[in-house]
Scaffold this active site. Structure first.
Site, PDB file in Angstrom:
ATOM      1  N   ASP A 181      56.482  77.965 -38.010  1.00 51.37           N
ATOM      2  CA  ASP A 181      55.870  78.759 -39.068  1.00 51.37           C
ATOM      3  C   ASP A 181      55.610  80.104 -38.397  1.00 51.37           C
ATOM      4  OD1 ASP A 181      53.993  80.176 -40.603  1.00 51.37           O
ATOM      5  OD2 ASP A 181      53.392  78.332 -41.603  1.00 51.37           O
ATOM      6  N   HIS A 182      56.451  81.088 -38.676  1.00 48.49           N
ATOM      7  CA  HIS A 182      56.401  82.294 -37.836  1.00 48.49           C
ATOM      8  C   HIS A 182      55.062  83.031 -37.958  1.00 48.49           C
ATOM      9  CE1 HIS A 182      57.570  84.563 -41.455  1.00 48.49           C
ATOM     10  NE2 HIS A 182      57.209  85.658 -40.816  1.00 48.49           N
ATOM     11  N   HIS A 244      52.733  79.415 -44.741  1.00 50.38           N
ATOM     12  CA  HIS A 244      51.986  80.520 -44.133  1.00 50.38           C
ATOM     13  C   HIS A 244      50.529  80.610 -44.613  1.00 50.38           C
ATOM     14  CE1 HIS A 244      55.962  81.426 -42.915  1.00 50.38           C
ATOM     15  NE2 HIS A 244      56.315  82.200 -43.924  1.00 50.38           N
TER      16      HIS A 244
HETATM   17  C1  BG6 Z   1      59.282  84.105 -44.891  1.00 47.10           C
HETATM   18  C2  BG6 Z   1      59.606  83.983 -46.359  1.00 47.10           C
HETATM   19  O1  BG6 Z   1      58.889  82.867 -44.369  1.00 47.10           O
HETATM   20  O2  BG6 Z   1      58.234  85.043 -44.733  1.00 47.10           O
HETATM   21  C3  BG6 Z   1      59.973  85.308 -46.933  1.00 47.10           C
HETATM   22  O3  BG6 Z   1      60.683  83.069 -46.521  1.00 47.10           O
HETATM   23  C4  BG6 Z   1      58.908  86.346 -46.648  1.00 47.10           C
HETATM   24  O4  BG6 Z   1      60.197  85.219 -48.327  1.00 47.10           O
HETATM   25  C5  BG6 Z   1      58.561  86.344 -45.169  1.00 47.10           C
HETATM   26  O5  BG6 Z   1      59.390  87.606 -47.030  1.00 47.10           O
HETATM   27  C6  BG6 Z   1      57.371  87.232 -44.888  1.00 47.10           C
HETATM   28  O6  BG6 Z   1      57.208  87.333 -43.507  1.00 47.10           O
HETATM   29  P1  BG6 Z   1      56.574  88.621 -42.848  1.00 47.10           P
HETATM   30  O7  BG6 Z   1      56.537  88.291 -41.389  1.00 47.10           O
HETATM   31  O8  BG6 Z   1      57.479  89.760 -43.176  1.00 47.10           O
HETATM   32  O9  BG6 Z   1      55.223  88.771 -43.464  1.00 47.10           O
END
Ligand code: BG6
Length: 495
Positions: A181-182, A244
Site C-alpha cells: 500500500d504505497h 489507503h
Molecule cells: C493509487 C490509485 O493507488 O493511488 C490511483 O490506484 C491514485 O487511482 C493513486 O491516483 C494516488 O496516489 P498518490 O501517491 O498520487 O496520492
C-alpha cells in the site's frame, strides 16, 4: 541498515509502474548506497526488447521521474549493468526454468544464496498464474530469503481477497508475501506514528474526551487518465478507501504498539479495523455517499466527464468519489466520527488529516472577543505540502481582547531542505531487508474488505442514481456536504 545482495525479478517490466516508480526508486537506493554491489534487476515482459533497449527505456523513466533529477552518468553506467531483460510467456514453464538458471548463475558468481524478490507489477488477472509458476518452479525456496510483492488491487471484494490469500498460502508463507500500500511508504504517513508515539504531549488528548471528530481527505485533480478499463471495474471505494484511506484511519486510531515489530504494529492496526462499526445495508445512506465527475474545469482547462473517458462505459455507474462516516467502537473512540472522503477531478490535489478538538468547556470571554473563534485543530499535511499545523487561539494585538486563530507550523521543506525519499524507495528497501511493518498482512486486507462489503452490495444493487453528480473542479457531490452537516460539522476547507 543496508540491503544484502539481492536479485529483483519484475513481472510486467515494460509497464508504467516499473518505468515511473520502481526503477527510479531503485536507482535512488543505488545512488545512496542502500543496496549491496551484488544487485540485479531482471525485468520480465511480453514485448520483444534487448537488454540495451530495456535499459534506455528505464533511463528515460529515471530522467523524468527520479526525485534526484536526471541520472548521474557515472552512476547510471554502473547501475545499468545490473539490469537485464527477458521476454517471456507467463504461462510457459520455460520462462521460469530460464529465470532459475539466470538467478542461480548470478548466485554462483556472487558466492551463495541471496535475497530473491519477485515483484508482480501487472494486472490482477496474471498474478495468480505467475505466482503459481514461481512457487512450482521452486524459485522461492527459502522463506527467509525469497519474497513476493503484490500491488493492489488485492481482491475485488471480501470473498475474492480471501480466496487469493488462501491460494497464496498454499505456495508461500505469509512472511514471504508483501502486499504494497504505497501510502504507508510516504514520509508524512510514516511520521504519523512518530508524532503519536514519540511524543508524550499529544497522546493524553488522543481520545474521545478531547477529540471531537477526525477528517481524512485525499483529493486528486487527476481523472482516470489512461486507466479507465481498470478503474471502471474498481471505483473510488475499491481503489482508495479499502486501502489507503482506511490505513490512514488505522494510523490515527491505533493503540500504541509495544514495539515496532512488524506483527505488533499490524496487530494494533487490525484491531482498529475490527472495531469499525459494521453498517447494515439499510443504513448505508446515513454513512456513505458516492459520486461521479462530469465535465468541468481544472486549473482553467476544460476536462471531459468520467463517462467520456477512454475505457469507461458511456453509462458507467462507477464511483469516482466516495465519502464515509465511520465509528470505531472501542473505549478510546466511542461515538467519535471519522469522516473520510476521496475523489478524482476535485478542486485540489491534496491529502490531509484534520483532528478537530472539542471546544473549551466554558467560554469566559465576552461574545465580541470570540467572533473569530475556531476549534483547536491539528492538521497533518500528507501531500503536496508536507507538515503539521497546530491551530489554536491567541489574542490579536490591540487594546481590546479579541481572539484569533493562529498556527504553529512544522514544515518539511524548511526543516529538511534536502528532501525525502519516495514511498517506493522506503518500501523496496524494506522488502530487501525483510521488514514487513509497512505492508498489508492478509487479515488486514480482509478486515478492510469486510467493513466495506455492505456498502459495495448496496451500491451495486442500486446502480441507478443520477451520475454524474459533481462537476470536475468541485469538491464532490452536495450529498457529501450533507453527510457531515447532519452532525453539525463541515468539511474543513482545503488550504
Ligand atoms: C493509487 C490509485 O493507488 O493511488 C490511483 O490506484 C491514485 O487511482 C493513486 O491516483 C494516488 O496516489 P498518490 O501517491 O498520487 O496520492
Amino acid at each position: 541498515k543496508k540491503a544484502k545482495p539481492t536479485i529483483i525479478v519484475i513481472f510486467g517490466a515494460t509497464g508504467d509502474l516499473t518505468w515511473r516508480k520502481l526503477v527510479p526508486a531503485m536507482y535512488n537506493l543505488y545512488l545512496d548506497q542502500w543496496v549491496d554491489p551484488h544487485f540485479a534487476i531482471i525485468g520480465v515482459g511480453r514485448s520483444e526488447m534487448s537488454n540495451e533497449g530495456f535499459r534506455s527505456h528505464l533511463l528515460d523513466g529515471i530522467n523524468k521521474f527520479s526525485r534526484t533529477g536526471k541520472a548521474k552518468p557515472e552512476v547510471w553506467e554502473v547501475f545499468a549493468q545490473t539490469i537485464f531483460y527477458q521476454k517471456a510467456d507467463y504461462d510457459q514453464d520455460s520462462t521460469y526454468t530460464s529465470l532459475k538458471k539466470q538467478i542461480t548463475a548470478l548466485e554462483d558468481e556472487w558466492g551463495g544464496a541471496v535475497n530473491r524478490v519477485f515483484y508482480m507489477s501487472l494486472p490482477p488477472q496474471h498474478v495468480q498464474q505467475i505466482a503459481t509458476k514461481v512457487g512450482e518452479a521452486g524459485l522461492a525456496p527459502d522463506d527467509k530469503l525469497s519474497r513476493i510483492v503484490f500491488e493492489k488491487p488485492f481482491g475485488h471484494d471480501l470473498e475474492s481477497a480471501k480466496k487469493l490469500n488462501q491460494f497464496l498460502l498454499t505456495l508461500f508463507h505469509e512472511c514471504q508475501i508483501y502486499r504494497i500500500d504505497h501510502y504507508l511508504g510516504k514520509e508524512t504517513v510514516q511520521n504519523i506514528m512518530a508524532f503519536r508515539f514519540a511524543n508524550a504531549m499529544f497522546e493524553p488528548l488522543w481520545n474521545r474526551n478531547y477529540i471531537d471528530h477526525v477528517q481524512i481527505t485525499v483529493s486528486e485533480q487527476l481523472g482516470v487518465e489512461d486507466r479507465g478499463s481498470y478503474y471502471d471495474h474498481a471505483g473510488a471505494l475499491r481503489d482508495m478507501i479499502q486501502n489507503h484511506l482506511l490505513q490512514l484511519l488505522c494510523l490515527i486510531a491505533m493503540e500504541p504498539p509495544v514495539s515496532f515489530d512488524a506483527d505488533e504494529v499490524r496487530n494494533r492496526k487490525v484491531d482498529v479495523l475490527h472495531a469499525l462499526r459494521k453498517i447494515s445495508r439499510d443504513e448505508v445512506h446515513h454513512y456513505a455517499v458516492r459520486g461521479q465527475y462530469g465535465a468541468g474545469w481544472i486549473e482553467g482547462k476544460k476536462v471531459p466527464g468520467y463517462r467520456e473517458e477512454k475505457g469507461v462505459l458511456p453509462d458507467s455507474n462507477t464511483d469516482t468519489f466516495a465519502a464515509f462516516k465511520f465509528f470505531i467502537d472501542n473505549w478510546r473512540w466511542s461515538n467519535i466520527p471519522f469522516y473520510l472522503r476521496t475523489g478524482k477531478r476535485m478542486s485540489e490535489s491534496i491529502s490531509v488529516i484534520t483532528i478537530q478538538f472539542k471546544p473549551v468547556p466554558h467560554q469566559s470571554f465576552p461574545s465580541q472577543a470570540t467572533e473569530n473563534w475556531q476549534p483547536n485543530r491539528l492538521i497533518l499535511n500528507i501531500q503536496p505540502q508536507m507538515g503539521i499545523r497546530l491551530r489554536f487561539q491567541a489574542k490579536r494585538p490591540g487594546l481590546k481582547m479579541q481572539l484569533n486563530p493562529v498556527d504553529m507550523l512544522f514544515n518539511y521543506k524548511e526543516n529538511y531542505p534536502s528532501g525525502s525519499p519516495e514511498a517506493y524507495e522506503t518500501l523496496l528497501l524494506d522488502v530487501m531487508l525483510g521488514d514487513a511493518t509497512l505492508f498489508m498482512r492478509a487479515d488486514q486486507v480482509e478486515a478492510a474488505w469486510e467493513v466495506l462489503m455492505p456498502i459495495l452490495h448496496k451500491w451495486e444493487a442500486n446502480p441507478s442514481i443520477s451520475f454524474p453528480n459533481y462537476a470536475s473542479g468541485m469538491q464532490g457531490p452536495e450529498e457529501s456536504e450533507a453527510l457531515i452537516a447532519r452532525d453539525g460539522h463541515n468539511w474543513i476547507a482545503l488550504p
